[in-house]
Design a protein around this motif. Structure first.
Motif, PDB file in Angstrom:
ATOM      1  N   PHE A 410     -26.040 -26.894  23.422  1.00 18.22           N
ATOM      2  CA  PHE A 410     -27.026 -27.055  22.369  1.00 18.22           C
ATOM      3  C   PHE A 410     -26.376 -27.938  21.304  1.00 18.22           C
ATOM      4  O   PHE A 410     -25.318 -27.604  20.777  1.00 18.22           O
ATOM      5  CB  PHE A 410     -27.416 -25.710  21.787  1.00 18.22           C
ATOM      6  N   ALA A 411     -26.983 -29.076  21.057  1.00 18.04           N
ATOM      7  CA  ALA A 411     -26.350 -30.039  20.165  1.00 18.04           C
ATOM      8  C   ALA A 411     -27.305 -30.436  19.051  1.00 18.04           C
ATOM      9  O   ALA A 411     -28.523 -30.293  19.182  1.00 18.04           O
ATOM     10  CB  ALA A 411     -25.943 -31.280  20.955  1.00 18.04           C
ATOM     11  N   ASN A 412     -26.735 -30.938  17.949  1.00 21.33           N
ATOM     12  CA  ASN A 412     -27.586 -31.328  16.823  1.00 21.33           C
ATOM     13  C   ASN A 412     -28.184 -32.717  17.018  1.00 21.33           C
ATOM     14  O   ASN A 412     -29.183 -33.052  16.421  1.00 21.33           O
ATOM     15  CB  ASN A 412     -26.793 -31.265  15.507  1.00 21.33           C
ATOM     16  N   LYS A 413     -27.543 -33.514  17.882  1.00 17.17           N
ATOM     17  CA  LYS A 413     -28.006 -34.885  18.134  1.00 17.17           C
ATOM     18  C   LYS A 413     -27.764 -35.223  19.596  1.00 17.17           C
ATOM     19  O   LYS A 413     -27.100 -34.472  20.292  1.00 17.17           O
ATOM     20  CB  LYS A 413     -27.179 -35.888  17.316  1.00 17.17           C
ATOM     21  N   THR A 414     -28.215 -36.388  19.982  1.00 18.53           N
ATOM     22  CA  THR A 414     -27.949 -36.840  21.348  1.00 18.53           C
ATOM     23  C   THR A 414     -26.448 -37.023  21.552  1.00 18.53           C
ATOM     24  O   THR A 414     -25.753 -37.557  20.692  1.00 18.53           O
ATOM     25  CB  THR A 414     -28.628 -38.207  21.576  1.00 18.53           C
ATOM     26  N   LEU A 415     -25.959 -36.558  22.683  1.00 17.90           N
ATOM     27  CA  LEU A 415     -24.548 -36.744  22.991  1.00 17.90           C
ATOM     28  C   LEU A 415     -24.418 -37.893  23.983  1.00 17.90           C
ATOM     29  O   LEU A 415     -25.084 -37.894  25.013  1.00 17.90           O
ATOM     30  CB  LEU A 415     -23.964 -35.468  23.608  1.00 17.90           C
ATOM     31  N   PRO A 416     -23.580 -38.884  23.668  1.00 16.79           N
ATOM     32  CA  PRO A 416     -23.458 -40.018  24.581  1.00 16.79           C
ATOM     33  C   PRO A 416     -22.841 -39.600  25.923  1.00 16.79           C
ATOM     34  O   PRO A 416     -22.054 -38.656  25.978  1.00 16.79           O
ATOM     35  CB  PRO A 416     -22.539 -40.993  23.847  1.00 16.79           C
ATOM     36  N   ALA A 417     -23.226 -40.313  26.983  1.00 12.83           N
ATOM     37  CA  ALA A 417     -22.783 -39.960  28.332  1.00 12.83           C
ATOM     38  C   ALA A 417     -21.265 -39.846  28.488  1.00 12.83           C
ATOM     39  O   ALA A 417     -20.783 -38.901  29.109  1.00 12.83           O
ATOM     40  CB  ALA A 417     -23.356 -40.948  29.341  1.00 12.83           C
ATOM     41  N   PRO A 418     -20.491 -40.798  27.915  1.00 13.98           N
ATOM     42  CA  PRO A 418     -19.037 -40.663  28.085  1.00 13.98           C
ATOM     43  C   PRO A 418     -18.513 -39.363  27.468  1.00 13.98           C
ATOM     44  O   PRO A 418     -17.598 -38.747  27.993  1.00 13.98           O
ATOM     45  CB  PRO A 418     -18.476 -41.874  27.331  1.00 13.98           C
ATOM     46  N   TYR A 419     -19.139 -38.948  26.373  1.00 16.93           N
ATOM     47  CA  TYR A 419     -18.690 -37.716  25.743  1.00 16.93           C
ATOM     48  C   TYR A 419     -19.022 -36.513  26.622  1.00 16.93           C
ATOM     49  O   TYR A 419     -18.247 -35.571  26.743  1.00 16.93           O
ATOM     50  CB  TYR A 419     -19.307 -37.559  24.344  1.00 16.93           C
ATOM     51  N   LEU A 420     -20.178 -36.581  27.253  1.00  7.22           N
ATOM     52  CA  LEU A 420     -20.562 -35.495  28.158  1.00  7.22           C
ATOM     53  C   LEU A 420     -19.589 -35.407  29.325  1.00  7.22           C
ATOM     54  O   LEU A 420     -19.222 -34.321  29.763  1.00  7.22           O
ATOM     55  CB  LEU A 420     -21.988 -35.706  28.679  1.00  7.22           C
ATOM     56  N   ARG A 421     -19.166 -36.580  29.800  1.00  5.21           N
ATOM     57  CA  ARG A 421     -18.208 -36.563  30.906  1.00  5.21           C
ATOM     58  C   ARG A 421     -16.881 -35.932  30.461  1.00  5.21           C
ATOM     59  O   ARG A 421     -16.243 -35.213  31.207  1.00  5.21           O
ATOM     60  CB  ARG A 421     -17.979 -37.984  31.441  1.00  5.21           C
ATOM     61  N   TYR A 422     -16.544 -36.215  29.210  1.00  9.50           N
ATOM     62  CA  TYR A 422     -15.319 -35.627  28.665  1.00  9.50           C
ATOM     63  C   TYR A 422     -15.446 -34.094  28.599  1.00  9.50           C
ATOM     64  O   TYR A 422     -14.569 -33.360  29.048  1.00  9.50           O
ATOM     65  CB  TYR A 422     -15.056 -36.235  27.278  1.00  9.50           C
ATOM     66  N   VAL A 423     -16.564 -33.624  28.085  1.00 11.11           N
ATOM     67  CA  VAL A 423     -16.770 -32.173  27.979  1.00 11.11           C
ATOM     68  C   VAL A 423     -16.772 -31.547  29.377  1.00 11.11           C
ATOM     69  O   VAL A 423     -16.171 -30.497  29.610  1.00 11.11           O
ATOM     70  CB  VAL A 423     -18.099 -31.849  27.245  1.00 11.11           C
ATOM     71  N   GLU A 424     -17.411 -32.242  30.290  1.00  8.17           N
ATOM     72  CA  GLU A 424     -17.454 -31.740  31.662  1.00  8.17           C
ATOM     73  C   GLU A 424     -16.044 -31.595  32.226  1.00  8.17           C
ATOM     74  O   GLU A 424     -15.701 -30.587  32.850  1.00  8.17           O
ATOM     75  CB  GLU A 424     -18.276 -32.680  32.550  1.00  8.17           C
ATOM     76  N   ARG A 425     -15.208 -32.607  31.955  1.00  8.71           N
ATOM     77  CA  ARG A 425     -13.839 -32.570  32.470  1.00  8.71           C
ATOM     78  C   ARG A 425     -13.087 -31.379  31.880  1.00  8.71           C
ATOM     79  O   ARG A 425     -12.372 -30.668  32.572  1.00  8.71           O
ATOM     80  CB  ARG A 425     -13.135 -33.893  32.126  1.00  8.71           C
ATOM     81  N   MET A 426     -13.277 -31.138  30.576  1.00  5.13           N
ATOM     82  CA  MET A 426     -12.593 -30.027  29.926  1.00  5.13           C
ATOM     83  C   MET A 426     -13.051 -28.689  30.524  1.00  5.13           C
ATOM     84  O   MET A 426     -12.237 -27.799  30.755  1.00  5.13           O
ATOM     85  CB  MET A 426     -12.868 -30.030  28.408  1.00  5.13           C
ATOM     86  N   LEU A 427     -14.338 -28.567  30.755  1.00  2.01           N
ATOM     87  CA  LEU A 427     -14.856 -27.321  31.327  1.00  2.01           C
ATOM     88  C   LEU A 427     -14.309 -27.133  32.742  1.00  2.01           C
ATOM     89  O   LEU A 427     -13.893 -26.038  33.132  1.00  2.01           O
ATOM     90  CB  LEU A 427     -16.394 -27.333  31.372  1.00  2.01           C
ATOM     91  N   ARG A 428     -14.309 -28.223  33.481  1.00  2.00           N
ATOM     92  CA  ARG A 428     -13.836 -28.161  34.861  1.00  2.00           C
ATOM     93  C   ARG A 428     -12.381 -27.701  34.921  1.00  2.00           C
ATOM     94  O   ARG A 428     -12.014 -26.845  35.710  1.00  2.00           O
ATOM     95  CB  ARG A 428     -13.983 -29.546  35.504  1.00  2.00           C
ATOM     96  N   GLU A 429     -11.575 -28.282  34.017  1.00  2.00           N
ATOM     97  CA  GLU A 429     -10.162 -27.909  34.004  1.00  2.00           C
ATOM     98  C   GLU A 429      -9.977 -26.465  33.553  1.00  2.00           C
ATOM     99  O   GLU A 429      -9.242 -25.699  34.165  1.00  2.00           O
ATOM    100  CB  GLU A 429      -9.375 -28.840  33.067  1.00  2.00           C
ATOM    101  N   ALA A 430     -10.680 -26.109  32.494  1.00  2.70           N
ATOM    102  CA  ALA A 430     -10.477 -24.772  31.922  1.00  2.70           C
ATOM    103  C   ALA A 430     -10.855 -23.676  32.905  1.00  2.70           C
ATOM    104  O   ALA A 430     -10.219 -22.627  32.968  1.00  2.70           O
ATOM    105  CB  ALA A 430     -11.291 -24.630  30.638  1.00  2.70           C
ATOM    106  N   PHE A 431     -11.897 -23.906  33.675  1.00  2.00           N
ATOM    107  CA  PHE A 431     -12.375 -22.851  34.558  1.00  2.00           C
ATOM    108  C   PHE A 431     -12.029 -23.113  36.023  1.00  2.00           C
ATOM    109  O   PHE A 431     -12.595 -22.487  36.922  1.00  2.00           O
ATOM    110  CB  PHE A 431     -13.884 -22.631  34.362  1.00  2.00           C
ATOM    111  N   ALA A 432     -11.096 -24.025  36.225  1.00  2.00           N
ATOM    112  CA  ALA A 432     -10.594 -24.311  37.571  1.00  2.00           C
ATOM    113  C   ALA A 432     -11.740 -24.473  38.564  1.00  2.00           C
ATOM    114  O   ALA A 432     -11.786 -23.848  39.618  1.00  2.00           O
ATOM    115  CB  ALA A 432      -9.644 -23.206  38.029  1.00  2.00           C
TER     116      ALA A 432
END
Ligand code: GDP
Ligand code: GDP
Length: 447
Positions: A410-432
């Motif tokens: 849930f975000a206050n504004k549009t999140l750019p695609a590269p940022y989403l990929r970054y968040v995805e990578r962090m989630l992927r790493e954190a939760f193996a």
């Protein structure tokens, strides 16, 4: 308490609002009033689902236009509804869409509320086809529910909590507590208690298997009030850790369900599945994979629950039939993908020891739900390390679904695609999450 998100339950009298409220709140005291049209005060009660707490507001006999209450009360109710974080509009499929339903729908569309249309009294899957009438309300796909039996309420609640704003509240019903009936959110000193539902047609050997699993050498840790009416969940210590068997009371007290119809046990099975992390679908190998087994499998799958398939009574069939049944599983249960298939004899105990490890694997493989608190910790850390551009911010996040793991940001504004990929990578790493595909959904919300 006032910080918790609010869900308003509205609908005509007698559609089953109170029954649904009781279901959601999980209380045993009957607060259902049998008389139609009884005007009740608005009431707010606290509820919790998979570690998410919220308030449920029953608007009683409120109808737009003040048909049953005076205008002042009606205005108050309308304001309360407008302020709610989500609205559950309950309808009765047995009567279909009425003028009152349509009026409420118009009002809700005007308010722009987040609405869940519940098609209640779908006690029987045959009634599901009736619910499509409700599309005419213009509020999206209806949710088939039997508030009376509990069927479908798990799916509804999963979707409901997903749209609610996340609040961080510590308290007895929060995450980390092994509260009875909290389904997927059970933790015990950091160790998870898996919830298992044993489901299958009558006489396939569920009780035999259950007794075998709890065995003489295993201690029943405790029986606790279950999530469904008349149910007692049983927590059993196993070498793989404690396992909670959901709604297994009926299996041990056979007489209580013997007078029910086959359909009743179907509903019950689905209720148990709703409250479980994994389902054991027991099939009588002697009879092969029947149409009903297929149907049950489909419903469990739709509930988003991983399945371990058990071909029971394996010792009763010969080589040729074994081959045939194995082929049937591939054909008729193909939609279950590569669920583990175990061939056992609950009666003799053969291969039963393979069940518990298989259950644990199934849960792991399915990338079970990550607690919302952990998701938010990871997202917060990711944002601290690298904030999103242009003042965009993720306000909170939750894992809305599994298989594949789906995170809602849930975000206050549009999140750019590269940022989403970054968040995805962090989630992927954190939760193996390894190679598992991840879906990210972004919803915009004012902060
Ligand atoms: P409310 O007036 O909308 O709060 O409705 P209630 O919860 O008081 O329910 C009205 C009646 O419908 C009661 O007799 C309930 O037992 C019955 N009811 C509620 N949910 C269901 C359901 O899922 N199936 C069936 N068959 N009856 C239901
Ligand atoms: P439920 O209705 O699914 O709980 O089934 P039950 O556990 O009551 O079993 C139904 C019947 O099947 C009983 O007579 C059991 O003894 C029998 N049964 C259960 N498991 C096996 C098995 O592995 N092999 C054989 N031959 N019979 C079994």
């Amino acid at each position: 308490m006032s910080d918790l998100p609010v869900v308003a339950i509205i609908g005509r009298p007698n559609v089953g609002k109170s029954t649904l409220l009781n279901r959601i709140v999980g209380r045993r005291e009957a607060i259902v009033q049998e008389k139609p049209g009884v005007t009740r005060d608005r009431k707010l009660v606290e509820a919790e689902w998979t570690g998410r707490r919220f308030m449920v507001m029953d608007t009683g006999g409120w109808m737009p236009g003040g048909s049953s209450l005076d205008e002042k009360v009606s205005r108050q109710a309308e304001k309360a509804i407008a302020d709610a974080d989500a609205v559950v509009l309950v309808t009765d499929v047995t009567t279909g869409v009425t003028e009152d339903d349509a009026r409420v729908a118009t009002l809700l569309r005007g308010l722009g509320s987040q609405v869940f249309v519940v098609a209640n009294k779908v006690d029987d899957p045959a009634r599901e086809s009736l619910m499509w009438d409700l599309l005419s309300l213009g509020l999206g796909d209806p949710w088939p529910v039997s508030a009376l039996h509990g069927a479908g309420t798990g799916d509804l609640l999963d979707a409901l909590v997903e749209v609610l704003p996340q609040v961080h509240v510590d308290g007895p019903a929060g995450e980390g507590e092994d509260a009875p009936g909290d389904g997927a959110a059970g933790f015990e000193e950091g160790r998870r208690v898996f919830s298992v539902a044993i489901v299958g047609r009558p006489n396939v050997g569920k009780s035999t298997l259950f007794n075998r699993l709890i065995g003489e050498d295993r201690s029943v840790v405790h029986d606790m009030p279950g999530t469904t009416r008349d149910a007692v969940d049983t927590v059993v210590d196993t070498p793989d850790g404690p396992i909670r068997f959901v709604d297994t009371a009926g299996m041990r007290r056979k007489s209580r369900i013997d007078d029910g119809t086959e359909y009743y046990s179907f509903v019950r099975a689905l209720q148990a599945v709703d409250a479980s992390d994994v389902a054991l679908l027991v099939i009588d190998a002697n009879e092969g994979v029947t149409h009903q087994d297929q149907r049950l499998g489909e419903r469990i799958d739709a509930a988003g629950c991983p399945i371990v398939i058990v071909l029971n009574k394996w010792e009763t069939i010969g080589a040729e039939q074994r081959e045939e049944v194995t082929w049937q599983v591939g054909q008729r249960l193909a939609f279950l993908g590569d669920s583990t298939v175990l061939k056992i004899s609950a009666l003799t105990g053969k291969s039963v020891h393979r069940l518990l490890p298989a259950l644990a694997d199934a849960i792991e493989a399915y990338q079970r739900r990550v607690p919302t608190r952990r998701v938010n910790e990871v997202v917060a850390a990711a944002q601290a390390a690298q904030p999103a551009p242009h003042g965009a911010r993720i306000l909170y996040a939750t894992q809305g679904a599994t298989d594949p793991p789906t995170f809602t940001l849930f975000a206050n504004k549009t999140l750019p695609a590269p940022y989403l990929r970054y968040v995805e990578r962090m989630l992927r790493e954190a939760f193996a999450l390894g190679a598992t595909p991840i879906k990210l959904r972004v919803r915009q919300r004012s902060s």
